[in-house]
Design an enzyme around this catalytic site. Structure first.
Site, PDB file in Angstrom:
ATOM      1  N   ARG A  96      23.243   9.001 -62.225  1.00 39.22           N
ATOM      2  CA  ARG A  96      23.808   7.864 -61.900  1.00 39.22           C
ATOM      3  C   ARG A  96      23.376   7.502 -60.411  1.00 39.22           C
ATOM      4  NH1 ARG A  96      30.507   7.490 -61.979  1.00 39.22           N
ATOM      5  NH2 ARG A  96      30.207   9.148 -60.454  1.00 39.22           N
ATOM      6  N   LYS A 112      39.595   5.340 -54.943  1.00 36.95           N
ATOM      7  CA  LYS A 112      38.939   4.070 -55.317  1.00 36.95           C
ATOM      8  C   LYS A 112      39.548   3.488 -56.520  1.00 36.95           C
ATOM      9  CE  LYS A 112      36.516   6.870 -58.831  1.00 36.95           C
ATOM     10  NZ  LYS A 112      35.417   7.773 -59.101  1.00 36.95           N
ATOM     11  N   TYR A 170      51.604 -16.367 -80.726  1.00 42.61           N
ATOM     12  CA  TYR A 170      50.363 -17.101 -81.116  1.00 42.61           C
ATOM     13  C   TYR A 170      50.251 -16.704 -82.570  1.00 42.61           C
ATOM     14  CZ  TYR A 170      49.663 -19.017 -76.558  1.00 42.61           C
ATOM     15  OH  TYR A 170      49.682 -19.582 -75.298  1.00 42.61           O
ATOM     16  N   MET A 200      48.893 -14.355 -72.495  1.00 41.16           N
ATOM     17  CA  MET A 200      48.480 -14.183 -71.293  1.00 41.16           C
ATOM     18  C   MET A 200      49.237 -13.507 -70.027  1.00 41.16           C
ATOM     19  SD  MET A 200      46.286 -16.914 -68.566  1.00 41.16           S
ATOM     20  CE  MET A 200      44.862 -17.392 -69.881  1.00 41.16           C
TER      21      MET A 200
END
Ligand SMILES: *Cc1c(COP(=O)(O)O)cnc(C)c1O
Length: 369
Positions: free
Chosen positions: A141, A45, A261, A309
């Site tokens: 669940r 998965k 930054y 980023m």
């Protein structure tokens, strides 16, 4: 000069890559299958825990100890079924997650085994479907409590649709196994009514912590199959993923200057800065700022300042590196050094499950030996 830098020629424009070791995967499959004394129903998965289902499925398809594969969503199930067809692999696919009735025709046509959580589903599934009954033994669940599961399983059996009965541990990694054995006992009690179909329950933590589970036909270790199992010391496992980025830019900055930054890092000496084209948009965690290290030019070096980023900066002073060289963010470098994903996990407080599955779409997954 980094010897691997030339192999980027194989994949033009790739500036990050995840090398997925087939040898490590097969080694882990065999180790876990020996521990569990069962074949594996391999969870693939979330794009094979971030490793790339296209890199992992061929290894699983070829492995003698992998009996089938399992995914979380209908889309994943259809993609995997298609991929296995291309590979001429007839191993079954189980959809762990719940499904909606309008999704059944496509899933059944693709041969995907469905998980059944209600009596209504057991009654409404199309003829020809293959289903596994999910039993809730404490995870809360999915699945039916054992008392209700009996009736639903009998309905599936009456209709000739029942392929298996399974449950899931909620805290098999806990040092105290009492709750796990309670869960297992409740499951086993129910299984007396369903001989002759597949029975399975063990995730990674159960395989490594509880040992072989009596009466089970399969084990379902996910994370550990990829070579990672944080809470349980298991040196036998080999991490299958190495994530690397090429140095795109090198420049000198002077002592006293600040990097990235908000100027979190002030340089104490004149510094050669290597800029890497990987950042939090690629899944390299911004929270690693101030803690992270990478493997560059045969050494471990600090990440300087804030992770951006799309890029981050590394101290490369004194290293024999050039633009184009590959740097290892986690995994193993060509000098044999290792930076384990669990270190990144400690630096960020994020679980290995999260870090691996966050690896972004910009990074190609490349099958490696
Ligand atoms: C994800 C999953 C597993 C595997 O869990 P790991 O902790 O990665 O070993 C097994 N069974 C089910 C139902 C799952 O959803």
């Amino acid at each position: 000069m980094n010897p691997l830098s030339t192999s980027a020629a194989n994949l033009p424009f790739a500036r990050t890559r995840a090398l997925i070791s087939a040898g490590a995967l097969e080694h882990n499959f065999q180790f876990l299958s020996r521990q569990a004394e069962r074949p594996l129903l391999l969870p693939v998965k979330a794009n094979a825990y971030g490793h790339g289902v296209r890199a992992v499925a061929p290894v699983a398809a070829a492995s003698a100890v992998v009996a089938g594969m399992a995914v979380a969503t209908p889309t994943e199930a259809l993609e995997l079924a298609e991929l296995l067809r291309e590979l001429n692999c007839r191993k079954p696919v189980l959809l762990f997650g719940p499904s909606f009735a309008d999704e059944w025709p496509a899933l059944v046509a693709a041969g995907v085994q469905l998980t059944v959580n209600t009596l209504a589903e057991a009654q409404a599934l199309p003829d020809g479907a293959r289903a596994q009954l999910k039993v809730n033994t404490g995870m809360n669940r999915q699945g039916l409590h054992p008392a209700q599961a009996l009736e639903v399983g009998q309905e599936l059996q009456r209709r000739g649709l029942l392929a298996g009965v399974y449950s899931h541990f909620s805290e098999a990694e806990a040092p105290d196994h009492a709750l796990s054995w309670e869960q297992f006992a409740a499951f086993q009690e129910l299984l007396k009514h369903f001989p002759g179909v597949l029975h399975h329950m063990g995730n990674s933590a159960a395989v490594l912590n509880l040992g072989p589970l009596p009466g089970m036909d399969l084990a379902r270790p996910g994370l550990s199959s990829y070579g990672v199992m944080p809470p349980i010391h298991t040196p036998e496992l080999i991490p299958a993923m190495t994530v690397q980025a090429r140095i795109t830019f090198l420049h000198w900055a002077k002592a006293g200057e600040r990097v990235s930054y908000n100027g979190l890092d002030t340089l104490e000496r004149d510094t050669l800065i290597a800029t890497l084209p990987i950042g939090y948009a690629d899944g390299y965690p911004r929270r690693a700022t101030g803690q992270a290290e990478v493997l560059i030019g045969g050494e471990r070096r600090r990440v300087l300042g804030r992770v951006c980023m799309d890029q981050l900066m590394v101290d490369a002073t004194g290293l024999d590196v050039t633009a184009g060289d590959w740097v290892t963010l986690w995994g193993r470098d060509e000098w044999g050094q290792e930076l384990h994903i669990s270190e990144l996990s400690r630096w960020t407080g994020q679980a290995e499950y999260e870090l691996l599955t966050q690896l972004g779409r910009r990074t190609p997954r490349i099958a490696a030996p």
